[in-house]
Design a protein around this motif. Sequence first.
Motif, short mmCIF file in Angstrom:
data_model
loop_
_atom_site.label_atom_id
_atom_site.label_comp_id
_atom_site.label_asym_id
_atom_site.label_seq_id
_atom_site.Cartn_x
_atom_site.Cartn_y
_atom_site.Cartn_z
N MET A 632 84.23 34.82 10.16
CA MET A 632 85.47 34.53 10.87
C MET A 632 86.68 34.84 9.97
O MET A 632 87.37 33.93 9.51
CB MET A 632 85.51 33.10 11.39
CG MET A 632 84.84 32.06 10.54
SD MET A 632 84.98 30.47 11.38
CE MET A 632 85.41 29.42 10.03
N PRO A 633 86.90 36.14 9.73
CA PRO A 633 87.94 36.52 8.79
C PRO A 633 89.34 36.11 9.25
O PRO A 633 90.21 35.87 8.42
CB PRO A 633 87.82 38.05 8.71
CG PRO A 633 87.09 38.44 9.94
CD PRO A 633 86.22 37.29 10.31
N TRP A 634 89.55 36.00 10.55
CA TRP A 634 90.90 35.68 11.01
C TRP A 634 91.34 34.31 10.51
O TRP A 634 92.50 34.10 10.20
CB TRP A 634 91.00 35.77 12.54
CG TRP A 634 90.27 34.69 13.27
CD1 TRP A 634 88.98 34.72 13.69
CD2 TRP A 634 90.78 33.41 13.63
NE1 TRP A 634 88.65 33.54 14.29
CE2 TRP A 634 89.73 32.72 14.27
CE3 TRP A 634 92.02 32.77 13.49
CZ2 TRP A 634 89.89 31.42 14.77
CZ3 TRP A 634 92.16 31.48 13.99
CH2 TRP A 634 91.11 30.82 14.61
N PHE A 635 90.39 33.39 10.40
CA PHE A 635 90.72 32.04 9.96
C PHE A 635 91.11 32.06 8.48
O PHE A 635 92.13 31.50 8.07
CB PHE A 635 89.51 31.11 10.19
CG PHE A 635 89.79 29.68 9.88
CD1 PHE A 635 90.58 28.91 10.71
CD2 PHE A 635 89.26 29.09 8.74
CE1 PHE A 635 90.85 27.59 10.43
CE2 PHE A 635 89.52 27.75 8.45
CZ PHE A 635 90.31 27.00 9.29
N LEU A 636 90.28 32.76 7.69
CA LEU A 636 90.56 32.91 6.27
C LEU A 636 91.89 33.64 6.07
O LEU A 636 92.73 33.24 5.26
CB LEU A 636 89.40 33.69 5.62
CG LEU A 636 89.55 34.04 4.15
CD1 LEU A 636 89.59 32.78 3.31
CD2 LEU A 636 88.41 34.93 3.70
N ASN A 637 92.08 34.72 6.84
CA ASN A 637 93.31 35.51 6.68
C ASN A 637 94.56 34.73 7.09
O ASN A 637 95.63 34.95 6.54
CB ASN A 637 93.21 36.81 7.49
CG ASN A 637 92.20 37.76 6.87
OD1 ASN A 637 91.81 37.61 5.71
ND2 ASN A 637 91.76 38.74 7.64
N SER A 638 94.41 33.86 8.05
CA SER A 638 95.55 33.01 8.43
C SER A 638 96.01 32.18 7.25
O SER A 638 97.20 32.07 6.96
CB SER A 638 95.15 32.04 9.55
OG SER A 638 95.33 32.64 10.79
N ALA A 639 95.03 31.56 6.59
CA ALA A 639 95.36 30.72 5.44
C ALA A 639 95.97 31.55 4.32
O ALA A 639 96.94 31.14 3.67
CB ALA A 639 94.10 29.99 4.95
N GLU A 640 95.43 32.75 4.10
CA GLU A 640 95.96 33.63 3.06
C GLU A 640 97.39 34.07 3.39
O GLU A 640 98.26 34.17 2.51
CB GLU A 640 95.05 34.85 2.86
CG GLU A 640 95.42 35.62 1.60
CD GLU A 640 94.65 36.92 1.42
OE1 GLU A 640 93.60 37.09 2.07
OE2 GLU A 640 95.12 37.76 0.64
N CYS A 641 97.62 34.33 4.66
CA CYS A 641 98.94 34.72 5.15
C CYS A 641 100.00 33.66 4.80
O CYS A 641 101.08 33.97 4.31
CB CYS A 641 98.84 34.82 6.67
SG CYS A 641 99.56 36.27 7.35
N VAL A 642 99.65 32.41 5.09
CA VAL A 642 100.58 31.30 4.82
C VAL A 642 100.81 31.19 3.31
O VAL A 642 101.94 31.02 2.85
CB VAL A 642 100.03 29.96 5.38
CG1 VAL A 642 100.99 28.82 5.07
CG2 VAL A 642 99.82 30.07 6.89
#
Length: 849
Positions: A632-642
């Motif tokens: 679920m890369p979108w979840f990880l990427n969301s956190a990285e984005c923030v």
Amino acid sequence: MQRIHARLGGIGTLLSLVLLSGTALCQKLQLNDLGYLETRGLNVLAFSNQYNGFFFDEKTSGIELIHHGVRTATGGAVRLQPTPEQWDKIPVMTERTLDKKNNSIELKLRYEDYAFDSRVTVTAKDDGVMIRVSLDTPLPERLVGVAGFNLEFLPSAYFEKTFLADGRPGIFPLYPSSSVNVRPNADKIPQFNGYSTFDDRGRSEFRVPTPLATCTTLVLAPEDPERYVRIRSVNGDLMLYDGRLLAQNGWFVVRSVLPANKTGTVAEWYIEPKTVPNWTRAPVIGFSQAGYHPSQSKIAVIELDKNDTPRPTATLYRVTPEGTLVEKLTGAAEPWGRFLRYEYVRFDFSSVKDSGVYVIQYDEQRTDAFPIGAQVYSDVWHPTLDVWFPVQMDHMFVREAYRVWHGTPFLDDALQAPVNIRHFDGYWMDSTTHTKYKPLERIPGLDVGGWFDAGDFDIETWHHCTTILSFVDSWEHFNLKRDETFVDQKTRFVEIHRPDGKPDLLEQIEHGTLQLVAQFKNVGFAVRGINFPHLYAYHHLGDAATITDNLPYNPALQPYERDGRTSGTLDDRWVFTPKIPSLNYSAIAALAAASRALREYDTQLAAEALSTAQVAWEKERKEPPPVRLRMMPWFLNSAECVAALQLFVTTKDERYSRRFAELIWRQLDSALVWNIATAAQAVQYMPPDYRSKLERYVLKYRDEIGKLNQDNPYGVPIGTRGWAGNHELIGWATANYYLHKSYPTLIGRELVFKALDFLFGCHPYSNISFVSGVGTNSKMRTYGNNRADFSFIAGGVVPGVLLLKPDFPENKEDWPFLWGENECVIDICAEYIFLANAVNELLTSEGKR
Ligand SMILES: [Ca+2]
Ligand SMILES: [Ca+2]
Ligand SMILES: [Ca+2]
């Protein structure tokens, strides 16, 4: 709400009592298209909701009664205890068959551990239902004398009422005070995963309540036509128990033990709940208990029984200084239509802008009084920051005037959690600790900062990160310098309503940051959390300082032995250390943000927070995430984005903004609603073309949220999960605020205000304000750590309206123990502070337009 006159068929009226005495009982229940048995004033549900395998018995499953609009009975099933607790074994419902012709529901229940199957049928009969339990093979030996058919009744629905057991009168105990037996553990059906809710102090024993009454016919509340239930056992005894003897959240349980060596029908009850003829639920006038700013729209949403006849109008009265009511506006009660089980009409009184105190009247019902005025929202967040957050502060002594909320807890934090664990609060451990510590070795330095997550007392790192981030947003956007709390970290002392010359918001940001920095310093990364080794410590109610002995564990001593500095009792909290890249990114974001807010307040902590965030970022970027998280890369990427955004805002280093720009569009394409708030927050920091590029997504988002006006009469998102939706609602409104600031013509400010209206009472089921102590009538029973006292902590924001399948919205106010409805948690409360200030800012800066 106040009722003015007795209404035909209304709640608890004299009139309905008189009517009842001369008429027949209810009509036969019919199995409706939604899969439950229905007649006016009574629904019988049979596993419309399943037991939750995660938190076990949430008192929202099994056979249930909704009696005159109130869910009064739950948990009807074959159970293995007289009064099952939350973590006792629950049956899995393996099959559910609806038989419309016979108005019957058949359930197959299974206890896998005992390979034990049973069938339960619920069939409409005469004026009630017949419940039959049958077995194809006799009870397994281990379950003889243990398995029984149970049905649980809500204590608060039967407080101050009586019962008749084969004609013998009794009064339902207000407080549990019947007798308990102690038995050896060998007799006990183990609880989930070998855990125990009971601290037997090393004696290998457990407790069993004895019945309040034993009979074959039991009448509950014979005096109350709205709560009257008669249960007749065709074969075998009925026993009435008080589940609160074992657990404060227990219910009154009616039970028949299943006989040994028998197949076919083994238990058979006829249940007849009385119904008031032509009963119609009283309307609920949804409105903001905190009142309205003159310039905002003001719409009351009125919830009606589907059998009710809508009235054409509603009236707004002004309450004069002389105490009289003067009609201000009578307007149309516009039909909206059906949402779940109710019909809705809406009364728009936006045109009224004069400051004053008002009430709304619809039909025979009048609301609590509420203000209209320019200042109504200026202080609605004060209780949350002044009281709720100080009470949640871990590792501190907290006083308020004469009252001590709690002593200094968890000075014995914390031990490395053992490996390969699935914990009862959703935490886990991998097969290695990922740290330099051995299982149960002490990790130093963690007895600092942090908040009790919720109604429980663990340190929940994820929620800490979002809480800190939201606090920093509030600090930067609204410059909240309010100072009503005294905080001394050195002596671990907090006093409420005592200014100390320092902004409370910064003191809270510092308190959260101290814990996060300690985690990185002593463990090397953000830990999943710090939680209890024993279930009997986890469910603690009362002063946090008494959960552990506050002395570090010393294996050289015997259990319960102390030497003044250490203790032989293994009660210290555990640090859960699975590697979670998205959690690390959340912590990086929180630390980077906190470093800005704390820059002048505590230079050293600010610098430490920033360097921790930067080092952790480099480390995280180098280490590829574990395989299971790549799913679920979108979840990880969301956190990285923030994290990238926060690091950029703090340092202005373009490495971070480049990474943000790399991720954000992809994120918006894959999960628009989830990421739009982050994207909107970035507008002010990114180059000018960013704003125009984002506009395409804003338009799409606007279309999506526009659908909410068709989804429900409130026009806001209403969650449908096992935890009610106020958090999503606040997140939604906060995103709308950010978008409104950058795209005022696309996203209107009413999309921010609506969420507060909903929180403050314009919602289904009741019109109570979901923020304790805010608004005229607000939550006074919540799932906080003082829930055993049926009390609240001011400023707590509850999850709100739980949607029980298939169509029943619920938020109980007389029963605090349903966490999905009533548990206040740190991130919701922090984000509420932001939202309240956002609304206030929009109304006071733009309100004069
Ligand atoms: Ca927790
Ligand atoms: Ca202060
Ligand atoms: Ca200890």
